[in-house]
Design a protein around this motif. Structure first.
Motif, PDB file in Angstrom:
ATOM      1  N   THR A  86       2.205   7.275  -4.857  1.00 56.21           N
ATOM      2  CA  THR A  86       3.238   6.432  -5.434  1.00 56.21           C
ATOM      3  C   THR A  86       4.339   7.306  -6.014  1.00 56.21           C
ATOM      4  OG1 THR A  86       3.629   4.566  -6.924  1.00 56.21           O
ATOM      5  CG2 THR A  86       2.215   6.330  -7.744  1.00 56.21           C
TER       6      THR A  86
ATOM      7  N   HIS B  84      -2.176   1.679  -7.875  1.00 59.75           N
ATOM      8  CA  HIS B  84      -0.885   1.580  -7.196  1.00 59.75           C
ATOM      9  C   HIS B  84      -1.047   2.164  -5.804  1.00 59.75           C
ATOM     10  CE1 HIS B  84      -0.850   5.824  -8.178  1.00 59.75           C
ATOM     11  NE2 HIS B  84      -0.875   5.527  -9.471  1.00 59.75           N
ATOM     12  N   LYS B  85       0.035   2.180  -5.035  1.00 63.02           N
ATOM     13  CA  LYS B  85      -0.051   2.752  -3.702  1.00 63.02           C
ATOM     14  C   LYS B  85      -0.434   4.227  -3.774  1.00 63.02           C
ATOM     15  CE  LYS B  85       3.087  -0.199  -1.025  1.00 63.02           C
ATOM     16  NZ  LYS B  85       4.260  -0.176  -0.118  1.00 63.02           N
TER      17      LYS B  85
ATOM     18  N   GLY C 261       7.712  -4.363  -1.345  1.00 65.87           N
ATOM     19  CA  GLY C 261       6.727  -3.292  -1.329  1.00 65.87           C
ATOM     20  C   GLY C 261       5.696  -3.401  -0.224  1.00 65.87           C
TER      21      GLY C 261
ATOM     22  N   ARG D   8       1.718   3.988   3.130  1.00 66.42           N
ATOM     23  CA  ARG D   8       0.897   4.323   1.976  1.00 66.42           C
ATOM     24  C   ARG D   8      -0.189   3.266   1.763  1.00 66.42           C
ATOM     25  NH1 ARG D   8       5.298   4.821  -2.540  1.00 66.42           N
ATOM     26  NH2 ARG D   8       6.009   2.971  -1.401  1.00 66.42           N
TER      27      ARG D   8
ATOM     28  N   ASP E   7       6.548   2.800   5.815  1.00 64.74           N
ATOM     29  CA  ASP E   7       5.757   2.951   4.591  1.00 64.74           C
ATOM     30  C   ASP E   7       4.304   2.657   4.936  1.00 64.74           C
ATOM     31  OD1 ASP E   7       4.582   3.035   2.129  1.00 64.74           O
ATOM     32  OD2 ASP E   7       5.851   1.514   1.188  1.00 64.74           O
TER      33      ASP E   7
END
Length: 311
Positions: free
Chosen positions: A52, A48-49, A147, A131, A129
Motif C-alpha cells: 500500500t 490494506h492492499k 480502489g 495488489r 493494479d
C-alpha cells in the motif's frame, strides 16, 4: 527511507525497527503441487492492499529459483540484481504494484501521451493494479472509491493470490522468496531526469546509487522439494533389493509390490512398508522373506511403487 535534517544537509537512513517487524508479518507464503507445476500462494495479512501507500516505485514480488539434485540452478523468475537495481520481468514474474498514469482527458493539455506515468501530481487514471486486497474485500465496495483491481481479477472475499510456475526438467527443489522494495530504479531515474532546474535530482540519485540502491527486504521464504524421485535401485551384497529416493519431509510413504504388471493386485509390504519422511532422502529394502514381501517372486519378477499422502 531517506530523511533530511533541518540543521544539516546530510541525508540519513532512518527505518524504525517496528516498521521492519510489521513488514515481515504483512504476508504469508505457501507452496504446493499442481499438475507439472509449482503453485505459490501469497496471503495478505494486513488491513490494506499489499503493498500500500505511495505507488511510484513501491512493489512486492516473488523470486523463485529452481535447482536439480546436483544443486545446479536450472531457472529463475523475478531475479533482482543488487549491483544494478534491475528487477527482471520475465514471462512468469509476479510483481505486485500499481501503475497510475495520464488519461486522455488531460493528456493533450499536458503534452504527454495517455499512458502509465511516474508524474505523481499529474496522474488521474489507474492503468494496472494487481495488489492483493485485504480481508473483507469486495469489488463493488472498492470501486466506490476507485480502489478496485485493474488488469487482475480477485473474487469477492479473496485476500490471497496464487501463481503457477512451470517446473524446469530435472527440478528437485525450489527456493521461493517474497521481497518488498520502497523505491525502484525506474522511479529514482525518473526523478533525476525530470529535475531540470537544480542539481537536487542528481544528488538524490547519487544517494540512492551509493547507499545500496534501496535494497529489497526479504518478507518471507519457503522451500519446495519434489515428492518422489528415484536415485538408485540395486541389489546389496546380502541379496536384498534396495531403492534410494528423494522425498518430501512431512509426507508418509507406503511401499507396495506385485509380481506381475497384468495379474494380481498391489500389496503393501508387511515390514518396512511405511515411511514417514523426516528429511529429503529415503530408502527401503526388500529381503524377499515372508515377513517382508511374502517371499521370493514365483514369476521371477517383482515390481514396486510408492504411494504417498499428505499428513
Amino acid at each position: 527511507m531517506l530523511f533530511r535534517s533541518r540543521s544539516t544537509p546530510e541525508y540519513v537512513n532512518m527505518v524504525p525497527p517496528v516498521w521492519t517487524a510489521r513488514l515481515l508479518n504483512a504476508a504469508a507464503l505457501g507452496v504446493a503441487d499442481i499438475t507439472n507445476a509449482l503453485k505459490v500462494t501469497v496471503t495478505n495479512e494486513c488491513g490494506h492492499k499489499l503493498p500500500t501507500g505511495y505507488p511510484e516505485g513501491r512493489r512486492v514480488w516473488l523470486n523463485v529459483q529452481f535447482y536439480n539434485a546436483a544443486n545446479e540452478l536450472l531457472g529463475e523468475s523475478g531475479a533482482y540484481d543488487t549491483n544494478t537495481g534491475i528487477l527482471t520481468r520475465d514471462a512468469e514474474a509476479k510483481i505486485y504494484e500499481v501503475h497510475p498514469g495520464v488519461d486522455t482527458n488531460i493528456s493533450g493539455l499536458l503534452g504527454l501521451d495517455p499512458a502509465p506515468s511516474l508524474h505523481f501530481v499529474l496522474n488521474n487514471k489507474i492503468y494496472e493494479d494487481n495488489r492483493i486486497p485485504p480481508r473483507g474485500f469486495t469489488n463493488a465496495t472498492f470501486a466506490l472509491f476507485g480502489g478496485e483491481p485493474v488488469g487482475h481479477h480477485y473474487d469477492d472475499g479473496q485476500y490471497w493470490d496464487d501463481t503457477p510456475y512451470m517446473l524446469p526438467a530435472g527440478t528437485t527443489r525450489a527456493e521461493v522468496k517474497l521481497y518488498y522494495q520502497s523505491t525502484s530504479k525506474e522511479f529514482v531515474e525518473f526523478l533525476r531526469d525530470e529535475n531540470h532546474s537544480t542539481t537536487n535530482g542528481q544528488a538524490m540519485y547519487d544517494l540512492w546509487n551509493n547507499n545500496g540502491k534501496c535494497p529489497p527486504t526479504l518478507m518471507k521464504s519457503a522451500t519446495w522439494v519434489t515428492a518422489f524421485l528415484m536415485q538408485s535401485a540395486a541389489f546389496t551384497e546380502t541379496g536384498r533389493f534396495r531403492m534410494e529416493f528423494l522425498c518430501r519431509p512431512g509426507l508418509s510413504y507406503t511401499v507396495q509390490f506385485r509380481d506381475s504388471l497384468t495379474v494380481g493386485t498391489w500389496q503393501n509390504f508387511a515390514a518396512n512398508g511405511t515411511l514417514a519422511a523426516t528429511n529429503s532422502t529415503g530408502a527401503f529394502e526388500d529381503d524377499f522373506t515372508a515377513a517382508s514381501s511374502g517371499g521370493p517372486s514365483p514369476t521371477g519378477a517383482r515390481f514396486y511403487r510408492m504411494v504417498y499422502t499428505q499428513p
